[in-house]
Design an enzyme around this catalytic site. Sequence first.
Site, PDB file in Angstrom:
ATOM      1  CG  ASN A  43      33.483  43.449  32.851  1.00 38.95           C
ATOM      2  OD1 ASN A  43      32.793  42.429  32.774  1.00 38.95           O
ATOM      3  ND2 ASN A  43      33.683  44.090  33.990  1.00 38.95           N
ATOM      4  CB  CYS A 100      30.979  40.662  37.062  1.00 37.83           C
ATOM      5  SG  CYS A 100      30.804  42.271  36.281  1.00 37.83           S
ATOM      6  CG  HIS A 141      34.745  38.883  35.781  1.00 37.46           C
ATOM      7  ND1 HIS A 141      33.951  38.929  34.658  1.00 37.46           N
ATOM      8  CD2 HIS A 141      34.707  40.116  36.341  1.00 37.46           C
ATOM      9  CE1 HIS A 141      33.455  40.149  34.543  1.00 37.46           C
ATOM     10  NE2 HIS A 141      33.902  40.883  35.542  1.00 37.46           N
TER      11      HIS A 141
END
Length: 324
Positions: free
Chosen positions: A281, A114, A251
């Site tokens: 996500n 990520c 994020h």
Amino acid sequence: MITRSRIIGCGACLPDRIVTNAELAARIDTTHEWIVERTGIFERHVAAEGECTSDLATRAAERALASAGIGASALDLIILATATPDHTFPATAVRVQGRLGMNRGAAFDIQAVCSGFIYALTVADQFLRTGQAQTALVIGAETFSRLLNWEDRNTCVLFGDGAGAVVLHAEPGEGNARDRGILSSHIHADGRYYDLLKTDGGPSSSRSIGLLRMVGREVFRHAVIHLADVVGEALAVHHMTLADIDWLVPHQANRRILDGTVRKLGFAPEKVVVTVDRHANTSAASVPLALAEAVADGRICPGHLVLLEAMGGGFTWGASLIRM
Ligand code: ACO
């Protein structure tokens, strides 16, 4: 005079298919209400059968190039952040390079899950500032849907697919925070936490790519701490406070991590770009997708000071401070 890497174009791509919480609730033991309350996610985009990371990446790249007003022949570097490459090798960046019709320069993948886009941006910035490249394409692209156990309610509700891209161009700067471009980047890793968020497969450890495994509560706890720390680190380098920041582009892991970090920092929630409700996500794609959206809808304007941050498996985490 110093060299700065300025963002001259942004692009995004989401797969057409949208999977709502209601659709998941019809398949597994969950509810729309539980997912929204614990994660803030309402829906996610999922790649079609046969639609690969490179397909999403190429479309995002084409849009970033179009918004920069340049062709692929002007590029001399492509860095693609992904944990879900089309193949174990060659790099997906090379596949995108071929599709864009760029046949010079360098192209490679970066893997920091990520945090991948922040890592890729940091590396590209080094190339531009040392004069090894003039114009770089930095992409975050993922098809995390391929790593999910769709029977596991603990993980499958959290992720989506997508891609975002930026074009960086080397330009002269004064060496102060009024310069346009990447002012600084800060990346970190701590491999003691390798097992808290990982896949249980991979080419060297098993014959399958494996499925995502996560100790959700621990990830949550570390995320809020590391993200708040790295934001503080980025600001301290420039003797700035959060009041100087026009937009935080975090994020998009889940709404509670986002709110927890913003609360810990004491940052104004209305200056935070949020896409997790619609994208879930998307790992390395989440930051460039959110950035592209806020640039396209006019929230982020030339001259604005933007702070990007991310944290992911490894653990890895980082932040970039950018004058648009
Ligand atoms: N629907 C209904 N119930 C669920 C679901 C679901 N989708 N998922 C888990 N549950 C249940 C669990 O089985 C558990 O039930 P039990 O008590 O009977 O065993 C109960 O809910 C509570 O589970 P917890 O894991 O304690 O729930 P928590 O409040 O911690 O929320 C979550 C889980 C959302 C995963 C949370 O830990 C979290 O947000 N963690 C961060 C993880 C994350 O965002 N990862 C993304 C990748 S990392 C990154 O990008 C930074």
